[in-house]
Design a protein around this motif. Structure first.
Motif, PDB file in Angstrom:
ATOM      1  N   TRP A  89      59.781  76.294  52.122  1.00  0.00           N
ATOM      2  CA  TRP A  89      61.091  76.830  51.757  1.00  0.00           C
ATOM      3  C   TRP A  89      62.178  75.881  52.274  1.00  0.00           C
ATOM      4  O   TRP A  89      62.791  76.102  53.323  1.00  0.00           O
ATOM      5  CB  TRP A  89      61.266  78.249  52.311  1.00  0.00           C
ATOM      6  CG  TRP A  89      60.544  79.282  51.457  1.00  0.00           C
ATOM      7  CD1 TRP A  89      59.442  79.089  50.709  1.00  0.00           C
ATOM      8  CD2 TRP A  89      60.923  80.649  51.286  1.00  0.00           C
ATOM      9  NE1 TRP A  89      59.079  80.233  50.070  1.00  0.00           N
ATOM     10  CE2 TRP A  89      59.969  81.230  50.399  1.00  0.00           C
ATOM     11  CE3 TRP A  89      61.948  81.455  51.783  1.00  0.00           C
ATOM     12  CZ2 TRP A  89      60.041  82.566  50.002  1.00  0.00           C
ATOM     13  CZ3 TRP A  89      62.004  82.786  51.401  1.00  0.00           C
ATOM     14  CH2 TRP A  89      61.059  83.338  50.506  1.00  0.00           C
ATOM     15  N   GLU A  90      62.362  74.816  51.509  1.00  0.00           N
ATOM     16  CA  GLU A  90      63.365  73.794  51.828  1.00  0.00           C
ATOM     17  C   GLU A  90      63.722  73.089  50.520  1.00  0.00           C
ATOM     18  O   GLU A  90      63.032  73.239  49.511  1.00  0.00           O
ATOM     19  CB  GLU A  90      62.797  72.789  52.843  1.00  0.00           C
ATOM     20  CG  GLU A  90      61.540  72.073  52.356  1.00  0.00           C
ATOM     21  CD  GLU A  90      60.867  71.232  53.440  1.00  0.00           C
ATOM     22  OE1 GLU A  90      61.453  71.024  54.522  1.00  0.00           O
ATOM     23  OE2 GLU A  90      59.728  70.769  53.169  1.00  0.00           O
ATOM     24  N   GLU A  91      64.771  72.286  50.563  1.00  0.00           N
ATOM     25  CA  GLU A  91      65.195  71.660  49.306  1.00  0.00           C
ATOM     26  C   GLU A  91      64.269  70.526  48.885  1.00  0.00           C
ATOM     27  O   GLU A  91      63.961  70.361  47.713  1.00  0.00           O
ATOM     28  CB  GLU A  91      66.630  71.154  49.456  1.00  0.00           C
ATOM     29  CG  GLU A  91      67.634  72.307  49.539  1.00  0.00           C
ATOM     30  CD  GLU A  91      69.041  71.817  49.829  1.00  0.00           C
ATOM     31  OE1 GLU A  91      69.901  71.927  48.940  1.00  0.00           O
ATOM     32  OE2 GLU A  91      69.271  71.308  50.962  1.00  0.00           O
ATOM     33  N   TYR A  92      63.867  69.719  49.851  1.00  0.00           N
ATOM     34  CA  TYR A  92      62.993  68.586  49.550  1.00  0.00           C
ATOM     35  C   TYR A  92      61.764  68.657  50.458  1.00  0.00           C
ATOM     36  O   TYR A  92      61.885  69.049  51.627  1.00  0.00           O
ATOM     37  CB  TYR A  92      63.708  67.254  49.798  1.00  0.00           C
ATOM     38  CG  TYR A  92      64.932  67.079  48.936  1.00  0.00           C
ATOM     39  CD1 TYR A  92      64.825  66.558  47.641  1.00  0.00           C
ATOM     40  CD2 TYR A  92      66.191  67.437  49.413  1.00  0.00           C
ATOM     41  CE1 TYR A  92      65.947  66.403  46.839  1.00  0.00           C
ATOM     42  CE2 TYR A  92      67.320  67.304  48.614  1.00  0.00           C
ATOM     43  CZ  TYR A  92      67.191  66.785  47.330  1.00  0.00           C
ATOM     44  OH  TYR A  92      68.305  66.642  46.547  1.00  0.00           O
ATOM     45  N   SER A  93      60.641  68.241  49.945  1.00  0.00           N
ATOM     46  CA  SER A  93      59.433  68.233  50.772  1.00  0.00           C
ATOM     47  C   SER A  93      58.677  66.921  50.608  1.00  0.00           C
ATOM     48  O   SER A  93      58.689  66.313  49.527  1.00  0.00           O
ATOM     49  CB  SER A  93      58.489  69.373  50.368  1.00  0.00           C
ATOM     50  OG  SER A  93      59.107  70.623  50.564  1.00  0.00           O
ATOM     51  N   LEU A  94      58.050  66.554  51.688  1.00  0.00           N
ATOM     52  CA  LEU A  94      57.119  65.437  51.658  1.00  0.00           C
ATOM     53  C   LEU A  94      55.730  66.078  51.671  1.00  0.00           C
ATOM     54  O   LEU A  94      55.360  66.729  52.641  1.00  0.00           O
ATOM     55  CB  LEU A  94      57.334  64.605  52.925  1.00  0.00           C
ATOM     56  CG  LEU A  94      57.107  63.096  52.843  1.00  0.00           C
ATOM     57  CD1 LEU A  94      57.919  62.447  51.720  1.00  0.00           C
ATOM     58  CD2 LEU A  94      57.471  62.464  54.177  1.00  0.00           C
TER      59      LEU A  94
END
Lengths: 356, 356
Positions: free
Chosen positions: A118-123
């Motif tokens: 639950w975040e805007e960008y993920s690695l």
């Protein structure tokens, strides 16, 4: 929209808004059990010399009842590990690949998976459970619902667990939810008589007017659930799709027909109480030779292509419809998740982090 | 032995001892809920001009837990109608044909059926569910047990409902009873690991020493059933053969393995209480994808010949054994039936009215 922190010629650095799980939950979850923060900063580039990694932009997050179990300290009531206090909430989601060193998932691909942070960008380093979205002529958010885990749950629960026959009487609880609305429509297409229960007039109207259920009732307005079921099923229930547990299950048990089948999908009425309510009528399993079976959609993902082949045309031909309750913005995700457990959502609860 | 009232050259007239059901029962049944009387007089001859009728001498009567449901006024908890106050108790039994106008059942035949009246002699007009006993090189009383409904129940419940695999872990409650002792032995022959529970040291010893269970425990001496099950099944239970319900079922549910199977045969701990105890752990059905299925042996009587072919050689080769608790005399039948619900019987409870 993420706040841009730095743009060098090579790389963009942004604040990455996130939803953090604060601590284990007792009783109903509250918004304050989660924190929305923009403290984290992420460089929108892939690590050097690291293969098989994806940088994704998260578009849609799914709010699902099973996530309540992950908020418990003790590992009960959930089939996936508990969330870690101080760490990100995660769940099913749809994302866009911004960059990739993975041989299968390419820049520009849309992907879906069960461990979307639950975040805007993920690695993303563990790509094991990721699915590449091939069919994009439907709303992409559908991959958190009708074309995702809830869709598979409805499909598997009805066809694999309940073995419906034309003319069977089918009862669905939490019938306007992500799964229930599909179970009812699948069963109608199969030639069954379908009744659903839900918790508001608006939902009951949806069941009858939009999803084509034969009948529906508001369980909150029924002082006697047994009587309500007898009214709608004077000759008994062949198939019960169980989403709620508790008193409804007890009332259903005495109304099942001989050789009835109960697909146990969820028991949302019980997830927020310490000890689940006692079920008193299980002896009816013997009396009426009832089969009651718990199941989880992930056990059936070998059927996913067949499922898509079945459901995509039904959507495109308008033979099946899907109602989503889409909340805009990651900052509203905690309220959306919490609302699931008091039935605030009408239809499948989705959080739109970004639309593309 | 029946008192002879009159012997004319043509016909014998005797007092026919009977067990009469007095009135509907609340709570545990008592001997005084039944009356043994010799008021009835029966002519040991067939009615003139009546075809298809049998005059039988009743030899063995079966005491079975399902009979408790027939003592209730309301038709719940039983799949056969309630007994009628003032009328005879009836149940499974073995009889000898004294005379017959039926084309299939002949004088001297041994027969078995589910509606044997609790009396010395019966005039049988409805022969629909009667079976002619073909194999008499085993104790005839076995047709109320290992070769009758309880045997079929064990066979069907284990093989048809639970689909055992070699190496499966199997738990049987009420394990020394008419059904349980067979389930355990069948499962052992199949290569399963078998643990049983029972209510006394004598029964626990039987399970281990006579029936060859791997382990057994006295549930009355276990303050924590969950802990007892964890001790015997550190890796969980694949198959639970449910005979008791209540707290045992709740403890089993948290100890079932993924894809476990529960054959719901009976819930004897619950039959004498007004409202059955609440079961709180059904959410584990979902977590571990457990199938729980109620069944009744009479649904499977098409398998009866196959069953006999399987079980008769096992008995004759000494690969399976059967313990009966035989009470002598119809006058002791009420105590025998009542004793079933406090676990007085050791093995299958039978009443011998006569031996031939």
């Amino acid at each position: 929209m993420a706040e841009v922190v730095d743009v060098s010629p090579e790389v963009v650095v942004v604040r990455n808004k996130q939803v953090i799980f604060k601590d284990y939950v007792n009783g109903y979850p509250k918004e304050s059990d989660m924190v929305v923060t923009s403290d984290a900063i992420i460089r929108l580039e892939l690590p050097k010399n690291d293969s098989g990694v994806i940088l994704s932009k998260n578009l849609y997050l799914s709010c699902d009842p099973y996530m309540r179990g992950r908020m418990n300290k003790t590992f009960t009531g959930s089939y996936v590990p508990s969330f870690t206090p101080g760490s990100l909430i995660s769940g099913y989601g749809v994302s866009k690949v911004l960059d990739s060193t993975h041989p299968y998932f390419k820049k520009g691909d849309l992907i879906s998976g069960p461990s979307t942070n639950w975040e805007e960008y993920s690695l993303i380093k563990n790509t094991e459970s990721l699915i590449k979205i091939e069919h994009t002529n439907v709303p992409i958010s559908y991959y958190t619902g009708i074309l995702g885990m809830p869709g598979m749950t409805a499909y598997v629960g009805l066809y694999e667990i309940c073995s419906p026959k034309k003319g069977d009487t089918v009862f669905v609880s939490a019938a306007s939810g992500a799964v229930g609305q599909l179970v009812g429509q699948f069963a109608k297409l199969y030639g069954c008589y379908v009744v659903g229960s839900a918790g508001s007039k608006e939902k009951v109207d949806l069941l009858k007017d939009k999803f084509g259920f034969d009948e529906a009732f508001n369980y909150k307005e029924e002082p006697d659930l047994n009587a309500a079921l007898k009214r709608h099923f004077p000759d008994g229930i062949d198939i019960y799709f169980e989403n709620v547990g508790g008193k409804m299950l007890d009332a259903v048990l005495v109304n099942m027909r001989v050789k009835g089948r109960i697909a146990v999908c969820g028991m949302i009425s019980q997830y927020n109480i310490d000890q689940h309510e006692g079920i008193h009528n299980l002896a009816f399993l013997i009396l009426n030779r009832i089969r009651m079976e718990g199941f989880l959609a992930p056990d059936y993902y070998h059927l996913y292509s067949k499922f898509l082949e079945t459901v995509l045309p039904l959507i495109q031909e308008g033979k099946i419809t899907y109602v989503e309750d889409i909340v805009e913005g990651l900052e509203n995700a905690p309220a959306a998740l919490v609302g699931l457990f008091t039935g605030k959502n009408v239809g499948k609860q989705v959080v739109a982090v970004a639309h593309e």
